[in-house]
Design a protein around this motif. Structure first.
Motif, PDB file in Angstrom:
ATOM      1  N   GLY A 264      -6.821  -3.650  -7.952  1.00 44.39           N
ATOM      2  CA  GLY A 264      -7.156  -3.992  -6.576  1.00 44.39           C
ATOM      3  C   GLY A 264      -8.274  -3.160  -5.988  1.00 44.39           C
ATOM      4  N   ALA A 265      -8.695  -2.105  -6.678  1.00 43.04           N
ATOM      5  CA  ALA A 265      -9.806  -1.295  -6.173  1.00 43.04           C
ATOM      6  C   ALA A 265     -11.095  -2.108  -6.178  1.00 43.04           C
ATOM      7  CB  ALA A 265      -9.979  -0.048  -7.027  1.00 43.04           C
TER       8      ALA A 265
ATOM      9  N   GLY B 263      -8.204  -4.281   4.502  1.00 41.79           N
ATOM     10  CA  GLY B 263      -7.595  -3.313   3.597  1.00 41.79           C
ATOM     11  C   GLY B 263      -6.296  -3.758   2.966  1.00 41.79           C
ATOM     12  N   TRP B 264      -5.712  -4.856   3.445  1.00 38.83           N
ATOM     13  CA  TRP B 264      -4.430  -5.331   2.915  1.00 38.83           C
ATOM     14  C   TRP B 264      -4.667  -6.500   1.954  1.00 38.83           C
ATOM     15  CZ3 TRP B 264      -0.029  -2.678   4.020  1.00 38.83           C
ATOM     16  CH2 TRP B 264      -0.082  -1.795   5.105  1.00 38.83           C
ATOM     17  N   PRO B 265      -4.080  -6.459   0.739  1.00 39.56           N
ATOM     18  CA  PRO B 265      -4.273  -7.557  -0.214  1.00 39.56           C
ATOM     19  C   PRO B 265      -3.636  -8.856   0.282  1.00 39.56           C
ATOM     20  CG  PRO B 265      -3.334  -5.608  -1.287  1.00 39.56           C
ATOM     21  CD  PRO B 265      -3.248  -5.381   0.194  1.00 39.56           C
ATOM     22  N   ASP B 266      -4.423  -9.914   0.292  1.00 36.34           N
ATOM     23  CA  ASP B 266      -3.932 -11.243   0.624  1.00 36.34           C
ATOM     24  C   ASP B 266      -3.604 -11.981  -0.668  1.00 36.34           C
ATOM     25  OD1 ASP B 266      -4.590 -10.870   3.501  1.00 36.34           O
ATOM     26  OD2 ASP B 266      -6.637 -10.839   2.741  1.00 36.34           O
ATOM     27  N   LEU B 267      -2.887 -13.091  -0.550  1.00 38.59           N
ATOM     28  CA  LEU B 267      -2.344 -13.773  -1.721  1.00 38.59           C
ATOM     29  C   LEU B 267      -2.725 -15.242  -1.705  1.00 38.59           C
ATOM     30  CD1 LEU B 267      -0.349 -13.896  -4.177  1.00 38.59           C
ATOM     31  CD2 LEU B 267       1.467 -14.311  -2.496  1.00 38.59           C
ATOM     32  N   TYR B 268      -3.314 -15.714  -2.815  1.00 40.35           N
ATOM     33  CA  TYR B 268      -3.624 -17.131  -2.967  1.00 40.35           C
ATOM     34  C   TYR B 268      -2.706 -17.729  -4.022  1.00 40.35           C
ATOM     35  CZ  TYR B 268      -6.363 -21.430  -3.021  1.00 40.35           C
ATOM     36  OH  TYR B 268      -6.759 -22.744  -2.887  1.00 40.35           O
ATOM     37  N   VAL B 269      -2.137 -18.904  -3.720  1.00 36.80           N
ATOM     38  CA  VAL B 269      -1.262 -19.617  -4.646  1.00 36.80           C
ATOM     39  C   VAL B 269      -1.819 -21.017  -4.848  1.00 36.80           C
ATOM     40  CG1 VAL B 269       1.090 -20.343  -5.179  1.00 36.80           C
ATOM     41  CG2 VAL B 269       0.718 -18.311  -3.771  1.00 36.80           C
ATOM     42  N   SER B 270      -2.143 -21.332  -6.094  1.00 37.53           N
ATOM     43  CA  SER B 270      -2.663 -22.651  -6.466  1.00 37.53           C
ATOM     44  C   SER B 270      -1.498 -23.536  -6.883  1.00 37.53           C
ATOM     45  CB  SER B 270      -3.653 -22.493  -7.627  1.00 37.53           C
ATOM     46  OG  SER B 270      -3.981 -23.741  -8.186  1.00 37.53           O
TER      47      SER B 270
ATOM     48  N   LEU C 275       0.810  -1.224   0.000  1.00 34.49           N
ATOM     49  CA  LEU C 275       0.000   0.000   0.000  1.00 34.49           C
ATOM     50  C   LEU C 275       0.841   1.270   0.000  1.00 34.49           C
ATOM     51  CD1 LEU C 275      -2.886  -1.018   2.441  1.00 34.49           C
ATOM     52  CD2 LEU C 275      -2.726  -1.339  -0.041  1.00 34.49           C
ATOM     53  N   ASP C 276       1.958   1.232  -0.741  1.00 33.47           N
ATOM     54  CA  ASP C 276       2.789   2.427  -0.851  1.00 33.47           C
ATOM     55  C   ASP C 276       2.514   3.199  -2.130  1.00 33.47           C
ATOM     56  OD1 ASP C 276       3.895   0.757  -2.732  1.00 33.47           O
ATOM     57  OD2 ASP C 276       5.965   0.981  -2.038  1.00 33.47           O
TER      58      ASP C 276
ATOM     59  N   THR D 280      -7.081   2.982   1.011  1.00 31.29           N
ATOM     60  CA  THR D 280      -8.022   3.953   1.581  1.00 31.29           C
ATOM     61  C   THR D 280      -9.125   3.204   2.308  1.00 31.29           C
ATOM     62  OG1 THR D 280      -9.404   4.050  -0.402  1.00 31.29           O
ATOM     63  CG2 THR D 280      -7.554   5.580  -0.288  1.00 31.29           C
ATOM     64  N   ALA D 281      -9.686   3.838   3.299  1.00 30.62           N
ATOM     65  CA  ALA D 281     -10.737   3.198   4.087  1.00 30.62           C
ATOM     66  C   ALA D 281     -12.121   3.595   3.611  1.00 30.62           C
ATOM     67  CB  ALA D 281     -10.563   3.554   5.566  1.00 30.62           C
TER      68      ALA D 281
END
Length: 730
Positions: free
Chosen positions: A640-641, A417-424, A359-360, A693-694
């Protein structure tokens, strides 16, 4: 409200101009030339060390077989013959297999019942492959290889399919009815008769079967394959596809890769009425290969760049460089992989995804690599340094995976608010890496119940039921034509089904795939999702298959029943292509407000190339809105929005939810979002939650059936001049 022409908007964005990566334009150009040299060296070695294109290795095997003569065992003969067929030398393979069959039957060649079934089955496959080559490839039509086979799909050169029939019957007569041999031969027998125009009556009654358990009409209209008419039916092997606006004129272009060692990277520019191949002029010559493509404006200058992923499925021979290709903004591109810090080490991969995980304000990149006992290769998390370069921080972040990754996807599953990551992963449990918000992640897949299915391949986050919580789709890669036959016949198929995990918005999931009607034993590769009928709910296109030449299985289309389940409309849609489905993009290519489907349809082996397809949406009469975002920082497209549209339909409000991205994990749909609104009579509001952003940005007064630009932090919106551009046939 402000109005502007699309071209003027682009000039405004581009006016800031751009430099190259941090080390300057000369370094970027030098890196481009270095990449060309490395790819040419790989192509030169491919005839011996690339199993899918190793013509010289196949020839050595054939020469060894001829020297061995009658002493050669049946397995050696089978392998050599299949190698010839895989390289496109079908008649040579047929000759070898026929000789082996005769030797087995006469007793001059030792072999058991399995040997006899194998030789006869693959002799039929070789004849079917010849039929495809002489008809579907050499005499391609818009209907070729699309179930139900009819019209131009019926073979005018019938030798291949006719010659396959007795050998398929031989397998059927000599195998148990519910064995995999029997079911596979039964499926191919029915397909062979379809290619000859003799199905169903020509099939012996005990072996007769339909192409699907779903009806062919079902109230869903047929999409016509217009790729041949538009000149985008590229003939090639497996590859990636991205549909997006690469030249900033507001129209959608098509980018296609071909994983052959010298497979071309092609860019088809939209002219407003059709497409022109501008690959050479764009500077893409020599950037060979690539099984998948991912697009993003990684440096935030307003010009859309892309990543080419290479080396998949080749294990220790797959140490091929990926290519980060920068858009100069003048119609040309340059490979900046080495200048950007992505070329220090080469691992085999075909999956990656961009997101601003820290989120930078700029886009970072996760690359899922194929780690095995033969080659240990960690996956990579490249943090964007903000100056056109990246640093791999995967180890420190705890996301090296160390498994055979086939798909990656980003999404905020718990609402923090933080993107999580899925790996198949193909070879073990899948990962759900929860983003702690401090630069590190923790794998919570087991705790959240999302480790399956076994042998996973494509995966994506979406909101299939429009409840505002991200759901997760993950498909398997462990089925075959025998399982499809069993499914059609109503026999049990204990595995091979995808997973659909319904999210609760707080990080929890419930598996609902079969309850939602996703029970077909599919084997997806390239695939994507989009609202095909414009009702506001996301539908699914699955490109299916594997490298084996006998794997003739339909690509699948699932129609979302307003979030209450999915209906198989493969036959009704006219998109049930039998060839191998790879990179897939779902996009409004003709600007009429509904979504068309472009897919790369080519197999893995040299002899299994095919023509790409573009299925034109006939239209459903629903309302729509196209939303282009312009982020205030370097994430210019708002990847990601989260979008929340509230529309008024049938006298009441309803919600439609989207996450901005390119869709599925193997193929890239446009970053702009074309959103079906059903029968809405007005749009009440659009809420945009930008990454980092919140509070959502609220936009009101939006028109129906229009394209708009929304800028982060700006009140209001800009309507983009939108002129439908019907496809002009050649």
């Amino acid at each position: 409200m402000r109005r502007a022409r699309a071209g003027l908007l682009w000039l405004a964005v581009a006016a800031g101009c751009r430099g190259d990566a941090a080390s300057g334009p000369n370094a970027a150009d030098a890196g481009h030339q270095r990449m060309l040299r490395e790819l040419e060296a790989l192509a030169a070695r491919a005839t011996t060390d690339n199993v899918f294109f190793a013509e010289s290795a196949v020839q050595r095997r054939l020469d060894d077989l001829r020297r061995s003569g009658a002493a050669a065992p049946w397995r050696e003969r089978l392998d050599a013959a299949l190698g010839a067929v895989q390289m496109g030398r079908e008649r040579e393979g047929i000759e070898l297999l026929a000789a082996a069959r005769e030797a087995l039957q006469s007793g001059r060649l030792a072999g058991d019942a399995n040997a006899a079934l194998s030789i006869s089955f693959y002799l039929a496959v070789a004849w079917l492959r010849l039929g495809e080559t002489e008809n579907c490839c050499a005499r391609v039509s818009a209907e070729s290889c699309i179930l139900p086979l009819r019209g131009g799909a019926v073979h005018t050169a019938p030798e291949g399919s006719r010659s396959a029939l007795p050998f398929l019957l031989e397998v059927l007569h000599n195998s148990a009815p519910e064995s995999y041999w029997h079911l596979s031969a039964r499926w191919l027998l029915n397909l062979a008769h379809m290619t000859l125009g003799t199905h169903p009556d020509g099939v012996p009654a005990p072996y007769r079967m339909a192409a699907s358990r779903s009806p062919g009409d079902g109230g869903f209209p047929s999409f016509a394959n217009v790729a041949p008419e538009l000149g985008v039916d590229t003939f090639g092997n497996a590859g990636g596809a991205v549909v997006d606006d690469f030249d900033g004129d507001g129209r959608l272009d098509i980018l296609v890769s071909d994983w052959a060692p010298r497979g071309r990277l092609r860019l088809f520019r939209s002219t407003g009425r059709g497409f022109e191949d501008v690959s050479q002029a764009a500077g893409l010559a020599g950037l060979h290969g690539g099984l998948n493509l991912v697009q993003a404006d990684y440096d935030g200058d307003g010009h859309l760049d892309f990543l080419v992923l290479r080396g998949a499925w080749l294990f220790e021979q797959g140490r091929h460089p990926n290519s980060l290709v920068r858009n100069r903004g003048d119609g040309t591109f340059v490979d900046v992989t080495f200048a950007a810090g992505l070329g220090a080490v080469h691992w085999p991969t075909q999956t990656a995804a961009f997101a601003d995980y820290d989120l930078d304000g700029d886009l970072d990149l996760y690359v899922g690599n194929e780690s095995t006992d033969r080659l240990r290769c960690p996956s990579q998390l490249f943090r964007n340094n903000g100056d056109g370069t990246f640093t791999d921080v995967a180890a420190a972040a705890g996301v090296t995976n160390d498994r055979f990754a086939k798909a990656v996807a980003w999404g905020d599953v718990d609402g923090d608010g933080w993107p999580d990551l899925y790996v198949s992963n193909l070879d073990g449990d899948n990962r759900l890496y929860r983003n702690r918000g401090d630069g590190t992640f923790v794998d919570v897949a087991a705790a959240r119940g999302v480790t399956g299915p076994p042998a996973s391949f494509p995966a994506w986050f979406w909101d299939f039921d429009n409840d505002g919580a991200l759901d997760l789709f993950v498909a398997n890669y462990d089925t075959g034509i025998g399982h499809i036959a069993a499914h059609v016949l109503g026999l049990p198929v204990p595995y091979g089904h995808p997973r659909l995990y319904r999210g609760d918005g707080r990080g929890g999931f419930t598996e609902v795939a079969q309850a939602m009607g996703l029970d077909y034993p599919s084997m997806p590769m390239g695939s994507n999702f989009g609202d095909l009928d414009g009702d506001g709910f996301l539908d699914v296109y699955l490109g299916t298959g594997d490298p084996h030449l006998q794997s003739l299985m339909p690509n699948l289309v699932y129609h979302n029943q307003r979030g209450r389940g999915f209906r198989d409309v493969t036959l009704a849609s006219g998109m049930g292509h039998l060839q191998k489905g790879h990179g897939t993009a779902i996009a409004d290519l003709d600007g009429d407000g509904d979504l068309d489907v472009f897919a790369v349809i080519g197999g893995a082996y040299r002899g299994d190339a095919f023509h790409d397809v573009l299925f034109e949406n006939p239209g459903f009469g629903n309302r729509w809105l196209t939303v282009r975002l312009r982020g205030g920082r370097k994430n210019r497209d708002g990847i990601g929005a989260r979008l929340h549209l509230v529309v008024h339909e049938d006298g009441a409000p309803r919600s439609i939810h989207r996450q901005v991205g390119s869709g599925g994990s193997f193929g890239g749909s446009p970053l702009r979002q074309t959103i079906g609104l059903g029968r809405a009579d007005r749009i009440e509001r659009l809420e945009i939650t930008w990454p980092g952003t919140a509070a959502p940005q609220v936009v009101t007064g939006l028109p129906l059936d229009a394209a708009v630009l929304v800028v982060e932090g700006d009140a209001g919106w800009t309507q983009i001049e939108h002129v439908p551009t019907p496809f002009r046939r050649r």
